[in-house]
Design a protein around this motif. Structure first.
Motif, short mmCIF file in Angstrom:
data_model
loop_
_atom_site.label_atom_id
_atom_site.label_comp_id
_atom_site.label_asym_id
_atom_site.label_seq_id
_atom_site.Cartn_x
_atom_site.Cartn_y
_atom_site.Cartn_z
N GLY B 76 0.82 -1.21 0.00
CA GLY B 76 0.00 0.00 0.00
C GLY B 76 0.85 1.25 0.00
N GLU B 77 0.39 2.25 0.72
CA GLU B 77 1.08 3.54 0.71
C GLU B 77 0.97 4.17 2.10
N ILE B 78 2.09 4.72 2.56
CA ILE B 78 2.10 5.38 3.87
C ILE B 78 1.96 6.88 3.65
N LEU B 79 1.03 7.50 4.36
CA LEU B 79 0.92 8.96 4.35
C LEU B 79 1.31 9.47 5.74
N PHE B 80 2.10 10.53 5.77
CA PHE B 80 2.46 11.13 7.05
C PHE B 80 2.10 12.61 6.96
N PHE B 81 1.26 13.03 7.89
CA PHE B 81 0.66 14.35 7.83
C PHE B 81 1.11 15.17 9.03
N VAL B 82 1.77 16.29 8.78
CA VAL B 82 2.18 17.16 9.91
C VAL B 82 1.71 18.59 9.68
N ASN B 83 1.40 19.27 10.78
CA ASN B 83 1.00 20.67 10.66
C ASN B 83 2.25 21.56 10.72
N GLU B 84 2.02 22.86 10.58
CA GLU B 84 3.14 23.80 10.51
C GLU B 84 3.99 23.77 11.78
N ASN B 85 3.32 23.72 12.92
CA ASN B 85 4.05 23.74 14.18
C ASN B 85 4.95 22.52 14.34
N SER B 86 4.41 21.36 13.98
CA SER B 86 5.22 20.15 14.10
C SER B 86 6.36 20.15 13.07
N ALA B 87 6.09 20.73 11.89
CA ALA B 87 7.16 20.85 10.89
C ALA B 87 8.29 21.71 11.45
N LYS B 88 7.92 22.80 12.14
CA LYS B 88 8.92 23.67 12.77
C LYS B 88 9.73 22.89 13.80
N ASN B 89 9.02 22.08 14.58
CA ASN B 89 9.71 21.32 15.63
C ASN B 89 10.67 20.28 15.05
N ILE B 90 10.30 19.72 13.91
CA ILE B 90 11.21 18.79 13.23
C ILE B 90 12.47 19.54 12.80
N LEU B 91 12.26 20.74 12.22
CA LEU B 91 13.41 21.56 11.79
C LEU B 91 14.30 21.96 12.96
N LYS B 92 13.68 22.24 14.11
CA LYS B 92 14.46 22.61 15.31
C LYS B 92 15.36 21.44 15.71
N LEU B 93 14.81 20.24 15.61
CA LEU B 93 15.62 19.07 15.95
C LEU B 93 16.76 18.88 14.96
N VAL B 94 16.42 19.02 13.68
CA VAL B 94 17.43 18.81 12.64
C VAL B 94 18.55 19.83 12.77
N TYR B 95 18.19 21.10 12.99
CA TYR B 95 19.21 22.17 13.04
C TYR B 95 19.67 22.51 14.46
N GLU B 96 19.18 21.74 15.42
CA GLU B 96 19.52 21.98 16.83
C GLU B 96 19.31 23.46 17.16
N ALA B 97 18.19 24.00 16.70
CA ALA B 97 17.90 25.42 16.91
C ALA B 97 16.78 25.57 17.94
N SER B 98 16.79 26.73 18.65
CA SER B 98 15.72 26.93 19.63
C SER B 98 14.48 27.54 18.96
N GLU B 99 14.69 28.25 17.84
CA GLU B 99 13.54 28.82 17.13
C GLU B 99 13.77 28.71 15.62
N ILE B 100 12.70 28.53 14.88
CA ILE B 100 12.82 28.39 13.42
C ILE B 100 11.68 29.19 12.77
N ASP B 101 12.05 29.98 11.76
CA ASP B 101 11.02 30.62 10.95
C ASP B 101 11.00 29.88 9.61
N LEU B 102 9.92 29.17 9.37
CA LEU B 102 9.87 28.33 8.16
C LEU B 102 10.08 29.14 6.88
N ASP B 103 9.64 30.42 6.90
CA ASP B 103 9.78 31.24 5.69
C ASP B 103 11.24 31.58 5.39
#
Lengths: 126, 206
Positions: B76-103
């Motif tokens: 089948g197919e796996i879908l993974f759905f995240v909102n903006e806030n969770s996307a920011k939190n993923i980026l914070k983990l990846v970049y080890e940053a305390s704040e991220i502006d997605l723009d």
């Protein structure tokens, strides 16, 4: 022997109980609890010889239950069986006083070796 | 769909185990400790998924959706759905940053980070589930849709031949950043039938 099996999933408790070697299962009293709070309460009432404890549960998780059980009875034998196999989770449960930890699912052959180990722990304790 | 309460409970427990192994990989990757939460599992029809997406995108607007095909006895197919806030939190983990502006982050880097997390979560979860059921699956590379619209999801669902979906709702809780991600495993009825048989066989081993 009294064995307390703690897991929020009924299927998981069933799997764990079925994996206990038949001779031990049939000669033991098996108690069950669905969350950490119930486990602590049952421990204080029943004083089981062995507790099999899950970590991820609602109401009270396994870490808090383990802490409370060990605070109540420093000699409690609590064996953690969890899907959480992070190294830090292992370190934490051993710091809290767990006698052992294994990852889910527990197959009968793995449970047999866990019982060999636990019998040794019990005999050293007594 | 003839998925009994027992089938659903066994599946829930196996997905809980599989999800645990996926979280370990992510926690190791970021050298963080993640608190595991019991995922909520539901097997439903794809119509229900359409309604879910409609409600979610109305509530949260800006969202990301990753997709990944898998093949095997269970396919089948796996879908993974995240909102903006969770996307920011993923980026914070990846970049080890305390704040991220997605723009301010290059969109290709946002996509790459989300794909990495989705790939680990989805592939580990479905891969481990298959392994527990004595089977195996192969995965295609994941893809991502940015600012997913309800129309595009509905179109995708209506054009697909999927008729069943396993909802896996969970929280990845790190010390400071929570990632609320909903994982969906889309499949066909014959694959769900295989899954039911495999779950019964698994329980018979006890």
């Amino acid at each position: 022997m009294k064995i307390l099996v703690v897991d929020d999933s009924g299927i998981s408790r069933k799997m764990l109980i079925k994996s206990i070697p038949e001779n031990i299962r049939e000669s033991s009293e098996i108690l069950q609890a669905e969350n950490g709070l119930e486990a602590v309460e049952k421990y204080k009432l029943e004083f089981p010889d062995i507790v099999f404890l899950d970590l991820t549960m609602p109401i009270m998780d396994g870490y808090d239950a383990l802490k409370e059980i060990i605070e109540y009875d420093a000699g409690a034998i609590v064996f953690v069986i969890s899907a959480d196999i992070q190294q830090k989770a292992k370190e934490r449960v051993f710091e809290l006083g767990a006698s052992g930890m294994e990852s889910k699912p527990i197959k009968p052959e793995k449970m047999t070796s866990i019982f060999y180990y636990l019998m040794d722990v019990i005999s050293k304790k007594s | 769909m003839d998925f009994t309460k027992d089938d659903q409970e066994i599946l829930g427990e196996l997905i809980n185990i599989a999800f645990g192994s996926a979280v370990v990989q992510i926690a190791d990757l970021f050298e963080r400790f993640a608190k595991l939460h019991v995922p909520s599992i539901e097997v439903a029809t794809t119509q229900k998924l359409g309604q879910y997406f409609q409600d979610k995108t109305e509530e949260e607007g800006y969202t990301y959706l990753t997709t990944q095909l898998f093949k095997g006895n269970f396919c089948g197919e796996i879908l993974f759905f995240v909102n903006e806030n969770s996307a920011k939190n993923i980026l914070k983990l990846v970049y080890e940053a305390s704040e991220i502006d997605l723009d301010e982050v290059d969109s290709s880097e946002v996509k790459e980070s989300l794909l990495e997390i989705a790939n680990i979560l989805g592939a580990s979860c479905v891969g481990k589930l298959s392994e527990l059921l004595d089977s195996n699956v192969t995965f295609a590379a994941p893809k991502i849709d940015e600012k997913t619209s309800i129309m595009s999801i509905m179109k995708k669902l209506s054009e697909s031949s999927y008729d069943s979906v396993i909802f896996v709702k969970t929280i990845l809780e790190f010390e400071q950043e929570n990632i609320l991600g909903d994982l969906f495993i889309l499949s066909h009825s014959d694959s769900i039938d295989w899954l039911k048989d495999a779950l019964n066989t698994f329980m018979e081993s006890y």
